[in-house]
Design an enzyme around this catalytic site. Structure first.
Site, short mmCIF file in Angstrom:
data_model
loop_
_atom_site.label_atom_id
_atom_site.label_comp_id
_atom_site.label_asym_id
_atom_site.label_seq_id
_atom_site.Cartn_x
_atom_site.Cartn_y
_atom_site.Cartn_z
N CYS A 131 37.09 54.83 25.28
CA CYS A 131 37.02 54.29 26.64
C CYS A 131 36.73 55.45 27.57
O CYS A 131 37.50 56.40 27.63
CB CYS A 131 38.35 53.63 26.98
N CYS A 154 34.47 52.98 34.54
CA CYS A 154 33.98 51.63 34.89
C CYS A 154 34.94 50.90 35.83
O CYS A 154 34.48 50.07 36.63
CB CYS A 154 33.80 50.78 33.65
N THR A 208 43.81 52.73 33.39
CA THR A 208 42.78 53.48 32.66
C THR A 208 42.22 54.62 33.51
O THR A 208 41.76 54.39 34.62
CB THR A 208 41.65 52.50 32.28
N GLU A 236 45.67 56.04 29.59
CA GLU A 236 46.33 55.01 30.40
C GLU A 236 47.62 55.63 30.96
O GLU A 236 48.26 56.43 30.28
CB GLU A 236 46.71 53.78 29.57
N HIS A 249 34.81 43.28 35.09
CA HIS A 249 35.35 44.08 33.98
C HIS A 249 35.22 43.34 32.65
O HIS A 249 35.12 43.98 31.60
CB HIS A 249 36.79 44.50 34.27
N TYR A 301 33.06 44.83 29.09
CA TYR A 301 33.46 44.91 27.69
C TYR A 301 32.34 44.49 26.74
O TYR A 301 32.37 44.83 25.56
CB TYR A 301 34.72 44.04 27.44
N CYS A 320 30.77 48.41 26.66
CA CYS A 320 31.50 49.56 26.12
C CYS A 320 31.98 49.33 24.70
O CYS A 320 31.82 50.18 23.82
CB CYS A 320 32.66 49.94 27.04
N GLU A 334 43.03 47.40 23.59
CA GLU A 334 42.38 47.22 24.89
C GLU A 334 41.42 46.03 24.85
O GLU A 334 41.22 45.35 25.85
CB GLU A 334 41.66 48.49 25.31
FE1 SF4 Z 1 37.12 51.65 29.32
FE2 SF4 Z 1 35.39 49.77 28.63
FE3 SF4 Z 1 37.01 49.39 30.72
FE4 SF4 Z 1 34.97 51.16 30.80
S1 SF4 Z 1 34.81 48.93 30.58
S2 SF4 Z 1 37.02 51.48 31.55
S3 SF4 Z 1 35.00 51.96 28.72
S4 SF4 Z 1 37.59 49.59 28.57
FE FE Z 2 39.63 48.64 30.02
#
Ligand code: SF4
Ligand code: FE
Length: 493
Positions: free
Chosen positions: A100, A104, A191, A258, A293, A297, A300, A457
Site C-alpha cells: 500500500c 491515495c 493509512t 497504519e 476509495h 482498490y 492498487c 486491507e
Molecule cells: Fe493503499 Fe490502495 Fe488505499 Fe492507495 S488505494 S492508500 S494503495 S489501500
Molecule cells: Fe486502504
C-alpha cells in the site's frame, strides 16, 4: 515548488515535528526507524515515478486550479479519462511496491471535499469551497502528501456519535472561537498518517442534527499542537529489527503503514475548515470519499496481485512444478480474478460523471461492486499462491541458518548453512537463496507484514463488506427492474 523527488520528500518529513509513539515510547527519528521506513519508501516512489518520462502521463496532470503540472495524487479529476488514469497509476504503483503506497487517501479526500463543499456553500452561503481551493492550491504547489482521514474509533457500534459513553470516540468540535474551532477525538487505522505532511479530516458516517458537532471537516499539519500518532504493529514486524535482515523480510524495501491519530484539543483556523456542523452534508462527504476509495482498490490491489501471480509462477518454476496442468490452471484462475478486479476499477471510472463543482465522480454502484469483489478475490488469489508455493513457505529455517558457518559435529563435517542449502535446493540452476527469497516474499504478503496491505486491507480498507452491500442496495434501483419484468411478462397492475 516543482514536483518533489522521493529524496526531497523524505527530507521534507524530517523538518516536521511529528509526534510518533511506537513500542511504548516516543520515536524522534521515525523517518529512519526500520519498521516505519519501508512505508516511507513506498510513498517516495509516488514522487520519483512522476519524474520518469515513461510514467509521466499517468503520474502527473495539469491542475485545474493553477494550470501547472502537478503530481496526480494531488489532482482533481477533470474527466473520465482522469479517473481511468488514476486506476492505471495505482496498478502501476502496486506492481512497483507490492504494498500500500498510502498517498491515495489524500487524493480521494481532495476530490470528495472539493465537490461536497461546493454543494454545502450553495445551500448555506458558507465559504468552505473557497477555503478548500486555497488549501489544495497550497498542497499542489508544495507537492504534499496528505492523510485523508475518515474512520473514527466508533466505540459501541450500536450507539450514535453523541450517545457514546465517551464523546471522544468520534472526532468533534469542542469549542467555536472567532478565529477557528477546537477539535477532539481520534482517527483509527490511518493509512500513511505518520509520513503525511498534513491531515484532511472528514466525518466517518452520516450525522443527525442533534449530533451536529460531529459534522466537521478540516485540515491540520501533522505536527499541529495536540496531535500525535501511535503506530499500528503488523505481523512479523520485529523481523525488521533483526540485524542484517534481508531474505527473511520478503519485501525489504517497501511496506504499508497504519496508525491511530489522536486530536487532544487541536485548534483549526477558520480558513482550514471545510464543514462545521452542516450535519446534512456529512453523509454526502462519506459516500463520495468511500466511492473514490473503493474505485482505488480496483487499481492498487490489482498491481499487488500482478506481483503475487508472478511470485507464484516463479515458485512453481523453482520447485520444478511449472509444467503441471493444475499449477497452470491455478495461475489462470489467479489472473482471471485479478483482471476481474481491474475491470471493475476501470468500469466505475468510465461510467463516471461530472459533479456540480466540476470535478469527476465515479459510478457509485460499480465502485461498490468493485470493492465488494476486493473483499473476496485477493483471499482466493492468496490461497492459490500458498497452494502453489508449498508448505516450505512457512517451515524454512531463518536466513541466519542458511548463512551459518557453524560446524555440525557429525560425520560429514558440514556447516549449518551447508545442510540448509543441501536440503532446500529445488530445481537445477536455481540457487537455494533465490528459492528462499520468493517463498519469503509470498509468506510476507500472505501472512506477514504485507498481509495487512493486501489481505486484511482488502477486507476492511475503504469500508468493510457490509458497507458496500448497503450502498449496492441503495443504488440497485429495484423498482425500475420490477417494471422491466412487468413489461416483458405482460403484467398490468
Ligand atoms: Fe493503499 Fe490502495 Fe488505499 Fe492507495 S488505494 S492508500 S494503495 S489501500
Ligand atoms: Fe486502504
Amino acid at each position: 515548488m516543482p514536483l518533489m523527488t522521493g529524496e526531497q520528500y523524505i527530507e521534507s518529513l524530517r523538518k516536521l515535528d511529528t509526534k510518533v509513539y511506537i513500542f511504548g515510547k516516543e520515536e524522534k527519528n521515525w523517518v529512519d526507524h526500520p519498521i516505519i521506513r519501508p512505508s516511507i519508501n513506498c510513498v517516495a516512489i509516488t514522487y520519483d515515478l512522476a519524474h520518469d518520462p515513461e510514467h509521466e502521463d499517468l503520474m502527473t496532470a495539469t491542475s485545474n486550479l493553477t494550470g501547472q503540472k502537478v503530481n496526480r495524487f494531488t489532482h482533481l479529476h477533470q474527466s473520465t479519462e482522469d479517473l481511468i488514469k488514476k486506476v492505471k497509476m495505482q496498478r502501476l504503483l502496486g506492481r512497483k511496491t507490492a504494498s500500500c503506497f498510502q498517498r491515495c487517501v489524500g487524493m480521494d479526500a481532495f476530490n470528495a471535499v472539493y465537490s461536497t463543499t461546493y454543494e454545502v456553500d450553495r445551500k448555506y452561503g458558507t465559504s468552505y469551497h473557497e477555503n478548500f481551493k486555497k488549501y489544495l492550491t497550497y498542497v499542489q504547489e508544495n507537492d504534499l502528501t496528505i492523510d485523508g482521514a475518515m474512520t473514527d474509533p466508533k466505540g459501541d457500534r450500536g450507539k450514535s456519535q453523541g450517545a457514546q459513553a465517551d464523546p471522544d470516540l468520534f472526532v468533534h468540535i469542542v469549542e467555536k472561537r472567532p478565529d477557528g474551532i477546537v477539535v477532539r477525538g481520534a482517527k483509527a487505522h490511518q493509512t500513511g498518517s505518520i509520513n503525511s505532511h498534513e491531515h484532511l479530516i472528514m466525518p466517518t458516517q452520516a450525522v443527525s442534527e442533534e449530533d451536529k458537532q460531529y459534522a466537521v471537516s478540516f485540515a491540520v499539519p501533522s505536527d499541529a499542537p495536540g496531535l500525535f500518532m501511535i503506530y499500528g504493529r503488523q505481523s512479523c514486524d520485529t523481523r525488521k529489527l533483526e540485524p542484517g535482515a534481508d531474505v527473511d523480510l520478503g519485501n525489504k524495501q517497501f511496506g504499508g503503514q497504519e496508525a491511530l491519530v489522536v486530536f487532544d484539543n487541536v485548534f483549526v483556523p477558520n480558513d482550514r475548515i471545510f464543514l462545521c456542523e452542516e450535519w446534512d452534508f456529512a453523509g454526502m462527504l462519506v459516500e463520495r470519499f468511500a466511492g473514490y476509495h473503493r474505485q482505488s482498490y480496483g487499481g492498487c490491489k490489482v498491481g499487488v496481485g500482478d506481483v503475487i501471480i508472478g511470485a507464484a509462477a516463479l515458485a512453481a518454476d523453482y520447485n520444478g512444478a511449472q509444467k503441471a496442468s493444475h499449477v497452470k490452471d491455478k495461475l489462470i484462475e489467479m489472473t482471471h480474478l485479478n483482471e476481474t478486479l481491474y475491470s471493475c476499477g476501470i468500469a466505475c471510472s468510465c461510467e463516471g460523471h461530472c459533479t456540480a463543482a466540476g470535478n469527476y465522480q465515479i459510478d457509485l454502484l460499480l465502485a461498490n461492486v468493485c470493492k465488494q469483489n476486493v473483499t473476496r478475490f485477493p483471499y482466493e488469489i492468496v490461497r492459490l499462491a500458498e497452494d502453489i508455493a508449498g508448505g516450505l513457505m512457512v517451515t524454512m529455517p531463518s536466513e541466519i541458518d542458511f548463512k551459518s558457518a557453524l560446524q555440525i559435529p557429525t560425520e560429514s563435517g558440514l556447516t549449518l548453512g551447508d545442510w540448509c542449502n543441501k536440503f532446500f535446493k529445488g530445481t537445477e540452476g536455481v540457487t537455494t537463496e533465490n528459492r528462499m527469497r520468493i517463498l519469503r516474499f509470498l509468506e510476507n504478503i500472505c501472512l506477514g507484514s504485507s498481509a495487512v496491505g493486501y489481505r486484511t486491507e482488502s477486507m476492511h480498507g475503504a469500508g468493510s463488506p457490509q458497507a458496500q452491500r448497503i450502498m449496492i442496495a441503495r443504488q440497485a434501483d429495484y423498482e425500475t427492474k420490477k417494471q422491466l419484468a412487468k413489461d416483458i411478462a405482460g403484467i398490468k397492475e
